[in-house]
Design a protein around this motif. Structure first.
Motif, PDB file in Angstrom:
ATOM      1  N   ASP A  24       0.612  -1.073  -0.067  1.00 27.14           N
ATOM      2  CA  ASP A  24       0.052  -0.041   0.160  1.00 27.14           C
ATOM      3  C   ASP A  24       0.873   1.169   0.015  1.00 27.14           C
ATOM      4  OD1 ASP A  24      -0.651   0.312   3.382  1.00 27.14           O
ATOM      5  OD2 ASP A  24       1.121  -0.664   2.471  1.00 27.14           O
ATOM      6  N   THR A  25       1.899   1.357  -0.833  1.00 29.08           N
ATOM      7  CA  THR A  25       2.630   2.539  -0.883  1.00 29.08           C
ATOM      8  C   THR A  25       1.895   3.617  -1.480  1.00 29.08           C
ATOM      9  OG1 THR A  25       4.367   0.739  -1.425  1.00 29.08           O
ATOM     10  CG2 THR A  25       4.846   3.191  -1.810  1.00 29.08           C
ATOM     11  N   PRO A  26       1.957   4.732  -0.590  1.00 28.72           N
ATOM     12  CA  PRO A  26       1.526   6.046  -1.277  1.00 28.72           C
ATOM     13  C   PRO A  26       2.406   6.616  -1.851  1.00 28.72           C
ATOM     14  CG  PRO A  26       2.157   6.225   1.141  1.00 28.72           C
ATOM     15  CD  PRO A  26       2.706   4.756   0.729  1.00 28.72           C
ATOM     16  N   ARG A  53       4.534   8.740  -2.053  1.00 27.28           N
ATOM     17  CA  ARG A  53       5.038   9.824  -1.012  1.00 27.28           C
ATOM     18  C   ARG A  53       6.097  10.787  -1.587  1.00 27.28           C
ATOM     19  NH1 ARG A  53       3.059  11.557   4.086  1.00 27.28           N
ATOM     20  NH2 ARG A  53       4.899  12.560   4.538  1.00 27.28           N
ATOM     21  N   PHE A  67       6.688  14.795  -1.548  1.00 24.67           N
ATOM     22  CA  PHE A  67       7.941  15.587  -0.711  1.00 24.67           C
ATOM     23  C   PHE A  67       8.456  16.654  -1.639  1.00 24.67           C
ATOM     24  CE2 PHE A  67       6.952  13.889   2.669  1.00 24.67           C
ATOM     25  CZ  PHE A  67       7.888  12.679   3.220  1.00 24.67           C
ATOM     26  N   SER A  68       8.856  16.084  -3.082  1.00 29.76           N
ATOM     27  CA  SER A  68       9.763  17.037  -3.801  1.00 29.76           C
ATOM     28  C   SER A  68       8.774  18.145  -4.373  1.00 29.76           C
ATOM     29  CB  SER A  68      10.344  16.289  -4.906  1.00 29.76           C
ATOM     30  OG  SER A  68       9.288  15.233  -5.440  1.00 29.76           O
ATOM     31  N   THR A 119       6.838  20.277  -3.048  1.00 25.04           N
ATOM     32  CA  THR A 119       6.223  20.575  -1.793  1.00 25.04           C
ATOM     33  C   THR A 119       4.946  21.753  -1.935  1.00 25.04           C
ATOM     34  OG1 THR A 119       7.923  22.234  -1.735  1.00 25.04           O
ATOM     35  CG2 THR A 119       8.314  20.339  -0.577  1.00 25.04           C
ATOM     36  N   LEU A 166       5.249  24.564  -1.926  1.00 26.36           N
ATOM     37  CA  LEU A 166       5.530  25.859  -0.797  1.00 26.36           C
ATOM     38  C   LEU A 166       6.390  27.038  -1.763  1.00 26.36           C
ATOM     39  CD1 LEU A 166       6.402  24.062   2.440  1.00 26.36           C
ATOM     40  CD2 LEU A 166       4.611  25.685   2.080  1.00 26.36           C
ATOM     41  N   GLY A 167       6.339  26.572  -2.898  1.00 27.50           N
ATOM     42  CA  GLY A 167       7.227  27.870  -3.800  1.00 27.50           C
ATOM     43  C   GLY A 167       8.528  28.007  -3.579  1.00 27.50           C
ATOM     44  N   PRO A 226      12.101  29.127  -3.932  1.00 28.05           N
ATOM     45  CA  PRO A 226      12.453  30.283  -4.657  1.00 28.05           C
ATOM     46  C   PRO A 226      13.771  30.022  -5.703  1.00 28.05           C
ATOM     47  CG  PRO A 226      13.628  30.485  -2.575  1.00 28.05           C
ATOM     48  CD  PRO A 226      12.505  29.348  -2.524  1.00 28.05           C
ATOM     49  N   THR A 247      10.532   3.099   0.080  1.00 26.44           N
ATOM     50  CA  THR A 247       8.714   2.971   0.128  1.00 26.44           C
ATOM     51  C   THR A 247       8.414   2.895   1.456  1.00 26.44           C
ATOM     52  OG1 THR A 247       9.512   0.616  -0.365  1.00 26.44           O
ATOM     53  CG2 THR A 247       8.535   1.971  -2.249  1.00 26.44           C
ATOM     54  N   ALA A 275       7.807   6.321   3.914  1.00 27.56           N
ATOM     55  CA  ALA A 275       6.648   7.273   3.900  1.00 27.56           C
ATOM     56  C   ALA A 275       5.772   6.629   4.990  1.00 27.56           C
ATOM     57  CB  ALA A 275       6.301   7.363   2.802  1.00 27.56           C
ATOM     58  N   GLN A 276       5.526   5.106   4.796  1.00 29.87           N
ATOM     59  CA  GLN A 276       4.648   4.353   5.849  1.00 29.87           C
ATOM     60  C   GLN A 276       5.000   4.641   7.311  1.00 29.87           C
ATOM     61  OE1 GLN A 276       4.516   0.522   4.927  1.00 29.87           O
ATOM     62  NE2 GLN A 276       3.873   0.560   2.884  1.00 29.87           N
ATOM     63  N   GLY A 323      12.190  17.117   2.529  1.00 31.65           N
ATOM     64  CA  GLY A 323      10.837  16.966   2.106  1.00 31.65           C
ATOM     65  C   GLY A 323      10.286  16.247   3.328  1.00 31.65           C
ATOM     66  N   PHE A 343      11.049  27.633   3.514  1.00 29.62           N
ATOM     67  CA  PHE A 343      10.998  27.173   2.220  1.00 29.62           C
ATOM     68  C   PHE A 343      10.682  28.155   1.099  1.00 29.62           C
ATOM     69  CE2 PHE A 343      10.669  22.911   4.019  1.00 29.62           C
ATOM     70  CZ  PHE A 343      11.070  22.375   3.191  1.00 29.62           C
ATOM     71  N   ALA A 344       9.762  29.223   1.784  1.00 27.62           N
ATOM     72  CA  ALA A 344       9.695  30.534   0.859  1.00 27.62           C
ATOM     73  C   ALA A 344      10.765  31.565   0.855  1.00 27.62           C
ATOM     74  CB  ALA A 344       8.118  31.131   1.480  1.00 27.62           C
ATOM     75  N   VAL A 352      18.065  19.814  -2.761  1.00 28.28           N
ATOM     76  CA  VAL A 352      16.814  18.965  -2.742  1.00 28.28           C
ATOM     77  C   VAL A 352      16.742  18.333  -3.967  1.00 28.28           C
ATOM     78  CG1 VAL A 352      14.482  18.603  -2.459  1.00 28.28           C
ATOM     79  CG2 VAL A 352      15.669  20.378  -1.008  1.00 28.28           C
ATOM     80  N   PRO A 353      16.642  17.179  -4.074  1.00 26.69           N
ATOM     81  CA  PRO A 353      16.882  16.347  -5.372  1.00 26.69           C
ATOM     82  C   PRO A 353      15.578  16.462  -6.135  1.00 26.69           C
ATOM     83  CG  PRO A 353      16.147  14.780  -3.545  1.00 26.69           C
ATOM     84  CD  PRO A 353      16.490  16.171  -3.037  1.00 26.69           C
TER      85      PRO A 353
END
Ligand code: ATP
Ligand code: MG
Lengths: 378, 334, 322
Positions: free
Chosen positions: A12-14, A16, A20-21, A23, A25-26, A28, C189, C192-193, C217, C244-245, C259-260
């Motif tokens: 049940d891998t989301p 994810r 994450f990458s 985000t 959130l903008g 810059p 994998t 995340a869980q 992340g 982050f902003a 960040v990759p």
């Protein structure tokens, strides 16, 4: 019962990673990273840039005055800082060298004495500072000017016998080490590099040797083959035999260390690399593996010397090694043991000499182990 | 076949059955195969050494009665005129039947009888010394590790190094010298010779134990230090159990595992100690007897002792392997 | 406003090694409110783990906490006696470590290890403690918990072991959970869980979380505030959104570029910033990041910038922020 957790968890891998990458959130727009800056040369927007660049570079290099040393020299330097080990090394080297060149000097030092059965023969130190020369009228003497460490129960000079005894230890240690390192290196690298039959052989042989009380083997060998070796090889035949017997019991340990190290080295990238370039196995072993075995062999050999010297002394103590009137630390101890109640200096000197050699060598071994072991703790 | 041998076989079989049940047959089969191989190897080496040795036990034994005919007759009687491989096979055959042969120098006695006569004192010396060494050495090793780099640790390490490095024939003479000088001053001292009375046994057992003590002290310290640095010890501390529980339940329980593997080598180490101590203290043990047998070329005795010792080492290794398997749950399922 | 739970003031932790004093944590201050999640990021060796171990007073020689205050519910952890510490560890503050493969004792069953934690803090008898163990193992979704209680750690996969660690950590209802890179050693994998699980449970238990990570992340998805560490110091601290902003410190900025991309295989590692972090034994004067900084000026080499407010709720240690 082994439950396969992994398969269960992956069902049940989301998604994810994406989450994450991106985000959301903008992030810059990013300036070039520090790594790229250097390629751009001195930044034009800052006049002071060049003046601080050198300093910056120096700091970025880290601690610049320690980096360029080769690992070997770094180890030597670490060893040199270990005061206990260095002093011990000096003492041991002094004792060993003294046993080799000492007798030639010692035979010229000392007053002339009256010796023989009726004390009427005038003798110089050349005569009575011989390790097997007996002065029966001067037996069990405490230290005097002529006999700095006294005499034993048949009137032989104890210092002369000590020098000769240590000399035997040195000879045996040398012979056994040749055997030990030679065989250990060859079998160890081959077993580690190729595995297979030779590896199995090493494993089995090691089992065998470890189950066989080493002392018993060496003693039996010395007892059964002793006369044979003396007949064929002369007086040193027995030493060679004892060395051989000790060597046979000691080399598997060395081979195992070498094997372990070779196994590790084999996995390393520079060896992978040179294999893909087409270097032959032989080239890899002689050029890449053997030079990297130096520290482990050195450490093991130092500790082996202790074992060898004790082993020879033990065999001689039991009467199966060096035969009278020859001298050996073990033989001196067993000869002096019955005299303890009347003249304990006779046993004290060989015992202390052996103790000093053994302790100093152990300290040296510890020091080398610390200095040359790359995974040393701080 | 005597009762002793039967008993030994029964105990061995029972142990193997138990261990197989606990750890699994594959592990045990591999161990047992190794054991048989080692015993065959040892018996072969010792046999060959005796066979090709010059000099003749028959000669020694006949002494002044020596005639070529008598010698030939005796050789025939001992089977010494057969080719070496036949002799070895005969020897193995007798070994399986627990027949170790007869002493060359005293043919009224079988090797078994000689072993039975002399081994008990040696075993008593070895076991009491080892037990003493363990009782003192292991707790002190733990102490040194828990207090690593303190003054206590430094002194324990110094003691450990000295007694580990110095062979017993360096320590015993120094002890004798001390006893003599005490005696000369009229101070009562320990006996330095003999066996069988408490007074005479204290010194040899203590001195024999010293080397083993130092060995276990060093080993325990190293092993504990290693374990105390492990993540799971930190986990145990982080969950708030008391330090005493951390040290004993979490650290020591794991540190025992490498200690167990050292029991085999420690036994080999102990053999040398027993020989030397018996020699110096005039203890009528198997060490003294073996040294005499070696110098008199009494090969059946030497062979018997070697086989016995090798069996003991191999058996100890088996026991420790099994103990290892029982102590470490990871072994079972692998 | 939420109650202040942990207030770390000017913490300094040093390691006295043969090659010198390693100043692993130097003048670090931060705080955590009840129920809050704080992220601590920074590259390898920046002092994140040492900081968290200091909070638990789990620093062992040659390490030593040489200064600062660790106020937990207004009581200084550094003043606590042994008994208080035993109650604190595992009871009020619990910890999860990076490597689940080595964090569990191999010779005891996982059930025993969880039960041990429970019995150290909750006054429960054996069967009640075991009941709670099963309950906790169920909560972290270990299947067939009752049966698996008697299995040894090596019979579990990495992800499952980390679940065991989470169960153990939360079993005594701690007010603070410190998770030191709890997912770094796991398969991507599974990461995340495990993270989701931890986040969910921490919320359920109303436990504040201090999450240490390399992975920006993870921070973005989990934390309310972030502290960035570099060479033993906090160089920037701000709400996650702000970081982050609008990152203020050049190090934070560089980190964010590192960040990759989505096609990168593994989690966001920070090693992609050029140059090496400094040796912590002999730190030269000035800002530790200066040698790698694209904006370094002569002043940066002479003086050390302090952590100062540079924007709303945002603090940074830099003379030339943004
Ligand atoms: N036992 C120790 N002895 C000496 N130095 C130590 C010790 N433990 C940590 N350090 C030093 O403290 C510094 C900080 O280490 P720490 O483990 O906190 O880093 P980290 O940020 O957690 O890194 P990672 O991301 O790799 O876990 C490092 O430079 C390390 O060398
Ligand atoms: Mg860390």
């Amino acid at each position: 019962m082994q439950i396969d957790d992994k398969s269960r968890e992956t069902t049940d891998t989301p998604k994810r990673m994406e989450m994450f990458s991106s985000t959301g959130l903008g992030v810059p727009p990013m300036p070039p990273t520090a790594a790229n800056i250097k390629d751009l040369g001195p930044a034009s927007d800052s006049p002071t840039r060049t003046s601080i660049q050198a300093e910056l570079d120096a700091r970025a290099e880290g601690i610049s005055d320690e980096k360029p040393i080769s690992p070997f020299r770094a180890s030597l330097r670490r060893f040199a800082r270990d005061r206990r080990a260095v002093i011990s090394l000096i003492i041991v080297v002094f004792i060993f060298v003294a046993s080799i060149i000492g007798p030639f000097i010692y035979e010229h030092i000392g007053p002339t004495i009256k010796g023989g059965f009726s004390s009427n023969i005038v003798e110089g130190p050349q005569v009575y500072h011989d390790p097997i020369h007996q002065e029966l009228l001067r037996s069990d003497q405490p230290p005097t000017l002529a006999y700095p460490l006294g005499t034993d129960r048949v009137g032989r000079d104890i210092l002369a016998r000590l020098l000769a005894g240590v000399n035997v230890s040195v000879q045996v240690a040398f012979l056994v080490l040749l055997f030990d390192i030679g065989l250990g290196l060859i079998v160890g690298t081959l077993a580690g590099y190729y595995g297979g039959l030779i590896d199995t052989f090493l494993a089995r042989f090691t089992d065998l040797i470890f189950a066989f009380p080493a002392l018993l083997f060496a003693s039996v060998a010395a007892a059964t083959l002793g006369t044979e070796f003396t007949d064929r090889l002369g007086p040193s035949g027995r030493l060679i035999l004892v060395s051989l017997a000790l060597g046979i019991t000691i080399w598997p340990q060395m081979a195992r260390y070498v094997r372990g190290q070779t196994l590790q080295l084999k996995e390393q990238q520079f060896i992978e690399a040179s294999r893909t370039v087409g270097t032959s196995d032989r080239g890899i072993i002689t050029r890449h593996i053997v030079p990297n075995l130096f520290s482990i062999v050195l450490t093991a050999a130092t500790l082996d010397i202790v074992g060898i010297i004790i082993g020879e002394a033990t065999i001689s103590l039991l009467g199966l090694g060096v035969q009278p009137p020859g001298s050996s630390l073990g033989l001196m101890i067993s000869e002096a043991a019955p005299m303890i109640p009347v003249a304990f200096h006779e046993i004290l000197f060989p015992v202390l000499t052996l103790a000093i050699i053994v302790l100093c060598l152990s300290f040296v071994g510890d020091g080398i182990g610390d200095a040359f072991n790359p995974r040393r703790k701080d | 076949m005597n009762v002793f041998a039967i008993l030994a076989v029964v105990v061995l079989l029972a142990f193997i059955a138990y261990a197989t049940a606990r750890i699994g047959p594959r592990f045990m089969v591999r161990r047992l195969a190794g054991l048989v191989f080692v015993l065959l190897g040892v018996s072969f080496i010792i046999f060959i050494l005796g066979f090709f040795a010059p000099g003749d036990a028959v000669f020694t034994q006949l002494g002044q009665h020596y005639t070529p005919q008598a010698a030939a007759a005796l050789r025939h009687a001992y089977g010494l005129d057969l080719p070496w491989y036949t002799q070895y096979l005969n020897y193995l055959n007798r070994l399986i039947h627990f027949d170790l042969g007869t002493s060359f120098t005293n043919d009224t006695r079988t090797v078994w009888q000689i072993l039975q006569l002399y081994v008990p004192a040696s075993v008593q010396l070895g076991i009491s010394g080892t037990v003493l060494a363990l009782i003192v050495g292991v707790p002190l090793g733990i102490l040194a590790a828990v207090r690593a780099n303190s003054r206590v640790d430094a002194s324990l390490q110094a003691v450990g190094l000295v007694f580990y490095a110095l062979p017993s024939f360096v320590i015993i003479p120094l002890f004798f010298v001390a006893m003599v000088s005490l005696h000369q001053r009229g101070i009562p001292t320990l006996a330095t010779s003999g066996w069988g009375t408490i007074d005479s046994e204290i010194a040899p057992i203590a001195i024999f134990g010293l080397g083993i003590f130092a060995y276990y002290l060093r080993l325990t310290r190293a092993s504990m230090l290693e374990v105390l640095g492990q993540d799971y010890v930190r986990t145990a501390r982080a969950k708030g159990v008391r330090e005493r529980v951390v040290v004993w339940r979490h650290a020591f329980r794991n540190a025992v595992i490498p200690l167990l593997t050292a029991v085999g080598p420690a036994l080999a180490f102990a053999v040398v100690g027993v020989f030397i101590v018996e020699d110096f203290f005039n203890i009528p043990g198997i060490g003294e007897e073996t040294i005499n047998a070696i110098s008199q070329r009494d090969f059946p005795i030497v062979q018997g002792v070697t086989i016995l010792l090798a069996s003991a080492v191999v058996f100890m290794n088996l026991v420790t392997d099994v103990a290892y398997g029982l102590a470490d749950p990871r072994i079972k399922t692998q | 406003m939420a109650q202040r739970l942990l207030d770390v003031q000017n913490l300094r932790t040093h390691f006295f090694t043969r090659s010198g004093v390693v100043k692993a944590v130097e003048d670090v201050s931060f705080y955590l409110d009840e129920g809050e999640t704080l992220g601590i990021v920074g590259e390898s060796g920046s002092g994140k783990s040492v900081t968290s171990l200091s909070v638990m007073r789990l620093i062992v020689p040659p390490g030593k906490i040489v200064g600062g205050k660790l106020l937990f519910q207004d009581e200084d952890i550094l003043d606590m006696d042994e008994d208080d510490l035993y109650n604190l560890r595992g009871g009020k503050i619990a910890m999860i470590f990076q490597d689940p493969m080595t964090s569990l004792n191999p010779v005891y069953t996982v059930g025993f290890q969880i039960t041990e934690a429970i019995r150290a803090h909750l006054k429960l008898d054996k069967s009640a403690a075991e009941k709670r163990t099963v309950e906790m193992m169920d909560r972290v979704r270990i299947p067939e918990a009752r049966g698996r209680m008697n299995d040894y750690p090596h019979q579990f996969s990495g992800g499952m072991r980390q679940r065991v660690m989470i169960a153990m950590a939360l079993s005594c209802n701690p007010q603070l959970l410190i998770a030191d890179e709890p997912t770094t050693a796991l398969d991507v994998t599974i990461q995340a869980q495990v993270l989701e699980l931890m986040k969910g449970l921490a919320q359920e238990f109303r436990t504040a979380t201090m999450l240490i990570t390399h992975d920006l992340g993870v921070v973005a998805g989990t934390c309310q505030r972030v502290a960035v560490m570099y060479a033993g110091r906090i160089v920037e601290e701000a709400p996650t959104k702000t970081i982050f902003a609008n990152p203020a410190h050049p190090y934070t900025q560089a980190m964010l570029t590192a960040v990759p991309r989505p096609d990168a295989e593994r989690g966001a590692r920070l090693e992609t910033i050029g140059g090496q972090p400094p040796n912590l034994v002999n730190l030269p004067p000035g800002c530790s990041f200066a040698p790698r900084c694209r904006k370094a000026q002569p002043r940066c080499l002479r003086e050390r910038p302090l952590l100062e407010t540079v924007g709303p709720e945002q603090k940074a240690a830099c003379f030339y922020p943004y």
